[in-house]
Scaffold this active site. Structure first.
Site, PDB file in Angstrom:
ATOM      1  N   HIS A 220       2.874   3.391  -5.895  1.00  0.00           N
ATOM      2  CA  HIS A 220       2.376   3.714  -4.543  1.00  0.00           C
ATOM      3  C   HIS A 220       2.586   5.187  -4.193  1.00  0.00           C
ATOM      4  O   HIS A 220       2.789   5.535  -3.024  1.00  0.00           O
ATOM      5  CB  HIS A 220       3.044   2.829  -3.486  1.00  0.00           C
ATOM      6  CG  HIS A 220       2.778   1.370  -3.665  1.00  0.00           C
ATOM      7  ND1 HIS A 220       1.616   0.760  -3.234  1.00  0.00           N
ATOM      8  CD2 HIS A 220       3.499   0.387  -4.254  1.00  0.00           C
ATOM      9  CE1 HIS A 220       1.649  -0.526  -3.538  1.00  0.00           C
ATOM     10  NE2 HIS A 220       2.781  -0.773  -4.168  1.00  0.00           N
TER      11      HIS A 220
ATOM     12  N   ASN B   9      -0.506  -5.824  -0.234  1.00  0.00           N
ATOM     13  CA  ASN B   9      -1.602  -5.167  -0.944  1.00  0.00           C
ATOM     14  C   ASN B   9      -2.926  -5.539  -0.300  1.00  0.00           C
ATOM     15  O   ASN B   9      -2.993  -6.395   0.582  1.00  0.00           O
ATOM     16  CB  ASN B   9      -1.629  -5.585  -2.425  1.00  0.00           C
ATOM     17  CG  ASN B   9      -0.472  -5.008  -3.220  1.00  0.00           C
ATOM     18  OD1 ASN B   9       0.038  -3.942  -2.903  1.00  0.00           O
ATOM     19  ND2 ASN B   9      -0.049  -5.730  -4.236  1.00  0.00           N
TER      20      ASN B   9
END
Length: 520
Positions: free
Chosen positions: A62, A140
């Site tokens: 990320h 997500n």
């Protein structure tokens, strides 16, 4: 490729960093084969703690992200019922209540300045600054994940990230791992379809992925899943469209989000939940705690419970977006964990990563600090810059319990949820794996255009793999759906022939089209 094969003849017994042989690298130790993890999972703790510290200062996963400020407004109901029937969390129970939020969107497997058009899951992390402290809903864009056991998380990320020798991201490494991990077939089906490249962050779904619990005043719990649905609608890209956009602007999603907010076209998402009675649910052909599975809408309806509006851009990217720190263990009263193994592993790993990456006192930074007052006996550490230590706190007493004006425990606002747990400690997978059923169902539910794009993307990627890996993947696609496997097999066969023909054609062209030169 050949050098990798030669190495296989050596002793390849896996050990931990103490030199102890690893006898099970697939399953953490739990109470029963679907119960909660225990803290003495040494192999897991060593493996995940090392993984949390593999990069500085960039996130290991990320790393590439964008963020924005806004608010969440509760609708106060689940269908026609008051939401307090299911949870006592104050962020939900009061109709019209607005809670400040900060959201960070991201790609998962690529670096801080990588293109935002790459095929990759997208992170969708929301920090709620509630009156009871912070709540982080870390998820997500896709509603499932590749694996169900946290012991495999470092391996998954390593397979998707560059070769440690060549620093090249190779499709063969990815499919080598996937071909040995059948539970990943559902996620791969989504990832290589157009759902694997959202058009931008504003037109992207979000999901908590895991099964959580809601707890009401009586301490009764239900299982829940969270879903963010963009009011702007959902938009995804084909590989060709993404390639064209990348050639013009590799920051397009960040720019799109920033400009929309600056122009007061504030993006909105509505939050839906699915609710299931707590328990094992033997009537289902999957375990409801399995993060590789969907709860289908027709079986477990979606209930709209609130709306999120993003209406403020960060004033400084590093201070807010880069230093924003999330953790799946950050829950408030009325919210609780399930025994999902991956969720429990992430709950340790995420906050551990933030302490390493940002520092022991990362929660003192303005972007991470709760809006409510903090009074803690946690003391010291690098960059401890507190100025208020609690108005009623005796500065000499940094321990509890105490009879000389130390801080006191809070009164429990409701009855504690006390799930019954018993069983032998085991290192086993859950019994109802059903690794291929939902992957096949997802393939069949895709429309024709999405299926065509899925096959094209998979075939293009698998041409880079050894035949052994191709064969294993085709076998698993066929187990998902016969047509799915057949189309991938035909595509790989034709693709390999075209590749061979092109290579032979290049040899002939070099011989026939080379330009003669005089010696010198």
């Amino acid at each position: 490729m050949n050098s990798k094969k030669r190495d296989n003849k050596k002793d390849t017994t896996l050990t931990n960093q103490q030199g102890h042989p690893v006898t099970d690298n697939q399953n953490v130790r739990t109470v029963g084969n679907r119960g909660p993890m225990t803290l003495e999972n040494y192999d897991f703790l060593e493996k995940i703690s090392h993984f949390d510290r593999e990069r500085i200062p960039e996130r290991v996963v990320h790393a590439r992200g964008a963020g924005a400020h806004g608010y969440f407004e509760s609708y106060g109901k689940v269908g026609d019922e008051p939401i307090s029937t299911y949870t006592r969390a104050k962020v939900f129970t009061e109709t019209g209540k607005q809670t400040p939020v900060f959201v960070r969107f991201s790609t998962v497997n690529h670096g801080r300045h990588s293109p935002e058009t790459l095929r990759d899951p997208r992170g969708f992390a929301v920090k709620f600054y509630t009156e009871d402290g912070n709540w982080d809903l870390v998820g997500n864009n896709l509603k499932i994940f590749f694996i169900r056991d946290p012991l495999k998380f470092p391996d998954l990320v390593h397979a998707f990230q560059p070769d440690p020798v060549t620093n090249l991201q190779e499709k063969e490494r990815i499919f080598d791992f996937i071909s040995c991990s059948p539970e990943a077939m559902h996620m791969i089906t989504f990832l290589f379809s157009p759902w694997g490249i959202p058009a931008n962050y504003r037109h992207m779904q979000g999901s908590g992925v895991h099964t959580y619990k809601w707890v009401n005043e009586e301490g009764k719990a239900v299982l829940v899943k969270y879903h963010w649905e963009p009011v702007q609608g959902i938009k995804n890209l084909t590989q060709k469209e993404a390639d064209e956009i990348q050639s013009k602007n590799f920051n397009h999603a960040t720019q799109d989000l920033y400009e929309a907010i600056e122009e007061k076209r504030y993006p909105e998402w509505e939050l839906y939940v699915q609710i299931m009675e707590d328990g094992e649910h033997p009537e289902l052909d999957f375990d409801p705690l399995d993060p590789t599975k969907l709860w289908y809408k027709e079986d477990f309806p979606w209930h709209k419970v609130g709306k999120m509006v993003l209406n403020g851009n960060p004033k400084n990217y590093f201070a807010e977006v880069e230093q924003a720190s999330f953790g799946t263990g950050v829950l408030v009263d009325g919210l609780d964990f399930s025994d999902d193994k991956l969720l429990q592993g992430r709950t340790y790993s995420y906050s551990d990563t933030q302490r390493y990456r940002v520092g022991a006192n990362y929660l003192q930074l303005p972007i991470n600090r709760p809006k409510k007052g903090v009074a803690t006996n946690q003391d010291g550490g690098q960059m401890d810059f507190r100025e208020d230590y609690g108005d009623q706190q005796n500065p000499h007493i940094n321990y509890e319990p105490s009879t000389i004006n130390g801080m006191k425990e809070a009164k429990n606002p409701g009855k504690e949820h006390q799930p019954n747990v018993e069983g032998n400690l085991k290192r086993e997978s859950i019994p109802r794996q059903n690794n291929f059923g939902q992957a096949g169902e997802t393939y069949r539910r895709l429309n024709d255009r999405e299926r065509d794009e899925l096959i094209s993307n998979l075939v293009g990627a698998m041409l880079e793999c050894q035949k052994e890996i191709q064969d294993k993947m085709i076998e698993m696609f066929t187990k998902c759906d016969e047509d799915y496997g057949k189309r991938v097999a035909e595509g790989v066969k034709q693709g390999m022939k075209k590749m061979k023909d092109k290579q032979e054609e290049a040899v002939r062209e070099a011989d026939s089209e080379g330009h003669p030169s005089d010696p010198y």
